[in-house]
Scaffold this active site. Structure first.
Site, mmCIF file in Angstrom:
data_model
loop_
_atom_site.group_PDB
_atom_site.id
_atom_site.type_symbol
_atom_site.label_atom_id
_atom_site.label_comp_id
_atom_site.label_asym_id
_atom_site.label_seq_id
_atom_site.Cartn_x
_atom_site.Cartn_y
_atom_site.Cartn_z
ATOM 1 C CD GLU A 244 -19.250 -43.613 63.603
ATOM 2 O OE1 GLU A 244 -19.893 -42.415 63.166
ATOM 3 O OE2 GLU A 244 -18.615 -44.155 62.865
ATOM 4 C CB SER B 223 -14.070 -41.218 53.896
ATOM 5 O OG SER B 223 -15.108 -41.977 53.765
ATOM 6 C CB CYS C 92 -10.192 -32.401 54.539
ATOM 7 S SG CYS C 92 -10.458 -30.588 54.659
ATOM 8 C CE LYS D 131 -24.161 -40.282 61.456
ATOM 9 N NZ LYS D 131 -22.909 -40.739 62.142
ATOM 10 C CD GLU E 4 -8.118 -38.159 52.824
ATOM 11 O OE1 GLU E 4 -8.932 -38.941 52.912
ATOM 12 O OE2 GLU E 4 -8.181 -36.704 53.154
ATOM 13 C CG PHE F 60 -12.576 -38.588 62.984
ATOM 14 C CD1 PHE F 60 -11.194 -37.917 63.822
ATOM 15 C CD2 PHE F 60 -12.350 -39.189 61.807
ATOM 16 C CE1 PHE F 60 -10.200 -38.092 62.768
ATOM 17 C CE2 PHE F 60 -11.103 -39.438 61.276
ATOM 18 C CZ PHE F 60 -9.836 -38.697 61.635
HETATM 19 P P1 NAD Z 1 -16.305 -41.233 57.239
HETATM 20 O O1 NAD Z 1 -16.410 -40.904 55.783
HETATM 21 O O2 NAD Z 1 -15.620 -42.319 57.889
HETATM 22 O O3 NAD Z 1 -17.310 -40.526 58.146
HETATM 23 C C1 NAD Z 1 -18.088 -39.554 58.092
HETATM 24 C C2 NAD Z 1 -19.537 -39.466 58.477
HETATM 25 O O4 NAD Z 1 -20.136 -40.505 57.654
HETATM 26 C C3 NAD Z 1 -19.710 -40.257 59.859
HETATM 27 O O5 NAD Z 1 -20.826 -39.353 60.517
HETATM 28 C C4 NAD Z 1 -20.117 -41.522 59.641
HETATM 29 O O6 NAD Z 1 -20.824 -41.886 60.816
HETATM 30 C C5 NAD Z 1 -20.915 -41.248 58.596
HETATM 31 N N1 NAD Z 1 -20.454 -42.839 57.937
HETATM 32 C C6 NAD Z 1 -19.543 -43.680 57.951
HETATM 33 N N2 NAD Z 1 -19.842 -44.825 57.267
HETATM 34 C C7 NAD Z 1 -20.950 -44.650 56.652
HETATM 35 C C8 NAD Z 1 -21.780 -45.566 55.616
HETATM 36 N N3 NAD Z 1 -21.326 -46.340 55.141
HETATM 37 N N4 NAD Z 1 -22.986 -44.940 55.239
HETATM 38 C C9 NAD Z 1 -23.566 -43.564 55.734
HETATM 39 N N5 NAD Z 1 -22.821 -42.891 56.686
HETATM 40 C C10 NAD Z 1 -21.467 -43.368 57.013
HETATM 41 O O7 NAD Z 1 -15.232 -40.010 57.613
HETATM 42 P P2 NAD Z 1 -14.208 -39.710 58.735
HETATM 43 O O8 NAD Z 1 -13.027 -40.649 58.674
HETATM 44 O O9 NAD Z 1 -14.878 -39.474 59.948
HETATM 45 O O10 NAD Z 1 -13.464 -38.336 58.456
HETATM 46 C C11 NAD Z 1 -12.226 -38.164 57.702
HETATM 47 C C12 NAD Z 1 -12.641 -37.983 56.216
HETATM 48 O O11 NAD Z 1 -13.199 -36.763 55.990
HETATM 49 C C13 NAD Z 1 -11.127 -37.788 55.355
HETATM 50 O O12 NAD Z 1 -11.307 -38.553 54.159
HETATM 51 C C14 NAD Z 1 -11.279 -36.229 55.101
HETATM 52 O O13 NAD Z 1 -10.212 -35.951 54.288
HETATM 53 C C15 NAD Z 1 -12.791 -35.839 55.057
HETATM 54 N N6 NAD Z 1 -12.612 -34.421 55.254
HETATM 55 C C16 NAD Z 1 -13.163 -33.719 54.195
HETATM 56 C C17 NAD Z 1 -13.247 -32.320 54.562
HETATM 57 C C18 NAD Z 1 -13.764 -31.530 53.091
HETATM 58 O O14 NAD Z 1 -13.795 -30.438 53.599
HETATM 59 N N7 NAD Z 1 -13.321 -32.038 51.995
HETATM 60 C C19 NAD Z 1 -13.317 -31.976 55.806
HETATM 61 C C20 NAD Z 1 -12.821 -32.950 56.928
HETATM 62 C C21 NAD Z 1 -12.900 -34.150 56.587
#
Ligand code: NAD
Length: 496
Positions: free
Chosen positions: A176, A226, A281, A173, A381, A149
């Protein structure tokens, strides 16, 4: 109420799903749209469309693919205000920060324009008598991207422009929680002239992601999000014999040496820790003061109090609310745990409220001192506007602390000493290092190179590494017979 469409085979279609996820405006929690959870039939159609489009797209000359990116880049620039506005409304980011999110994505599109050069292979003439060897870089097939997000423009743009310019087709994808920005990006991509099926966009959660990870027609998976989800996606994608690159969470430290420029340090620490409500991040979440700079923390207090959150079009707002009520609750729990575990809370943003926006997911800037390694606020984090200050006696101790941390996304050092900076850049076990630069996100002619728990895979996002990730190398060894070359069977492995 906007029903977010899917993009399948060049058409923006209304999902026939009966399941929807609310998209809320973080400043007041009003529902502004609904994300459909794509049906299995829609998932299959999107993948089939990408597969079919690949058969023609891979034959389109790289120069034409590059021109698509030129048109796309121009359209993104023309529409940056509109995209920024959409992005602000669904993420709560300030307008300036929202446009920054788009801009950092445009820079990747600019890199994708260079694809003819980036896809150059290698040649060696006469590797054996009359034999030449040369390599081609060819596309892989259908690739997919699952995005978070917090950068709804930049991160999708890390992925599909590089993949598509390299000759692949793509199924995106997006998160959401904020799908309207990626849909606007997709709309402009179609407007730029992307043939149908080259980019498809689906929506949903775990089940839809599983379909992508398990589908035999998908060759490569890019994920940003994450740690637990990143680990799951990496394991599942590779179990299904796919290439995967999974960028995950972070805990980024800044080291402050006693010889650093104090005013620069204070300003940079504030912006890099609480900017975007800490939902980056690469945000600085730990400041490690080396030697006698303890009193510098005192100077952070008024600066932290000065910056206040606000709504996206308030030019005085330093940052916006957190993405959701759940994210806010999570951050408040961390702040409480810091207090309970004995850290000194010098500025407490947990009670912040914005008059008129009481239902927004606000957390004010929060500053902790006296944080130790065993505290939860150090280990996890937080992903909120919280800075943890720690103190050590030497640069070696600071390095030991950072290198023992499980994450390795970004780090930085503030110093006036070249020797200290060089020691730090050499010895620190983190993939992206800033020297007097707090958030060292590389521009797209380099790659985004997180390490350790912040990245699973080997080839990183954008830059030359992305071209390798989204391609295969084909090596040709060729001989054209000349009359005077003696023939006869060669019974060895050697070229002759
Ligand atoms: P998230 O892991 O909750 O979601 C990321 C994506 O995965 C979304 O599209 C979501 O729909 C999908 N998803 C969620 N749960 C899932 C599951 N159980 N199975 C399959 N897909 C699933 O992350 P978020 O809260 O949207 O984003 C924040 C996180 O992203 C933080 O931890 C941040 O550090 C990380 N991030 C990392 C970088 C990097 O380059 N290392 C960059 C941006 C964000």
């Amino acid at each position: 109420m906007q029903n977010v469409p899917l993009l399948i085979n060049g058409e923006f279609v209304r999902s026939s799903s009966t399941q929807f996820i609310d998209v809320t405006n973080p400043v007041n929690s009003e529902v502004i749209a609904q994300t459909p959870v794509a049906t299995d039939a829609e998932m299959q159609q999107a993948i089939a469309s990408a597969k079919e489009a690949f058969e023609t797209w891979k034959k389109v000359p790289v120069t034409e693919r590059s021109r698509l990116m030129m048109r796309y880049q121009a359209l993104l620039k023309e529409n940056i205000d509109e995209i920024g506005k959409i992005l602000s409304q669904e993420t709560g980011k300030t307008f300036a920060d929202a446009k920054g999110d788009v801009w950092r994505g445009i820079e990747v599109v600019e890199q994708a324009i260079n694809m003819p050069s980036l896809m150059m292979g290698e040649t060696v003439e006469n590797v054996a008598r009359s034999i030449d060897t040369y390599s081609y870089v060819q596309p892989l097939g259908v690739c997919t991207g699952i995005t978070p997000f917090n950068f709804p423009a930049m991160i999708p743009l890390w992925m599909f422009p590089m993949a598509v310019a390299a000759g692949n087709t793509f199924v995106l994808k997006p998160s959401e929680q904020d799908p309207l920005t990626p849909m606007k990006l997709a709309e402009l991509f179609q407007q730029a002239g992307a043939p149908k099926g080259v980019l498809n966009v689906v929506h949903g959660g775990r089940e839809q992601v599983d379909t992508l990870l398990e589908h035999p027609d998908i060759k490569a998976v890019s994920f940003v999000g994450s740690v637990p989800v990143g680990q799951y996606i990496y394991q599942t994608a590779t179990k299904h014999m796919k290439r995967a690159q999974c960028f995950a969470g972070a805990k980024n430290h800044t080291v402050i040496m006693p010889d650093a420029n104090k005013a620069q340090v204070i300003n940079n620490l504030v912006g890099a820790s609480v900017g975007a409500a800490g939902q980056r991040c690469m945000a600085i979440s730990v400041a490690v003061f080396v030697g006698s700079s303890k009193e510098w923390v005192e100077e952070l207090i008024p600066k932290f109090k000065e910056v206040t959150p606000g709504v996206w079009d308030d030019e005085n707002a330093a940052f916006g609310p957190l993405i959701s009520a759940q994210a806010k609750e999570r951050v408040l729990n961390f702040i409480q745990s810091g207090k309970d575990q004995g850290a000194k809370c010098l500025v407490d943003g947990s009670g912040f409220e914005l008059p008129g926006y009481e239902k927004g997911n606000w957390v004010g800037p929060t500053l902790f001192d006296g944080v130790t390694k065993d505290m939860t606020i150090y280990q996890e984090e937080i992903f909120g506007p919280v800075l943890c200050c720690m103190h050590v006696d030497t640069l070696d101790e600071a390095l030991e602390l950072i290198n023992a941390n499980e994450y390795g996304n970004g780090t930085s050092i503030f110093t006036g000493s070249g020797a200290a900076a060089r020691k730090f850049q050499t010895e620190v076990e983190v993939g992206q290092v800033g020297i007097n630069v707090p958030i060292p996100v590389p521009l797209p002619f380099f790659s985004f190179t997180g390490w350790k728990k912040s990245f699973y895979g080997d080839l990183h996002a954008y830059g030359k590494q992305a071209v390798r990730f989204y391609s295969e190398t084909k090596t040709v060894t060729a001989r054209w017979f000349e009359d005077d070359i003696p023939s006869g069977p060669n019974m060895t492995i050697n070229l002759s």
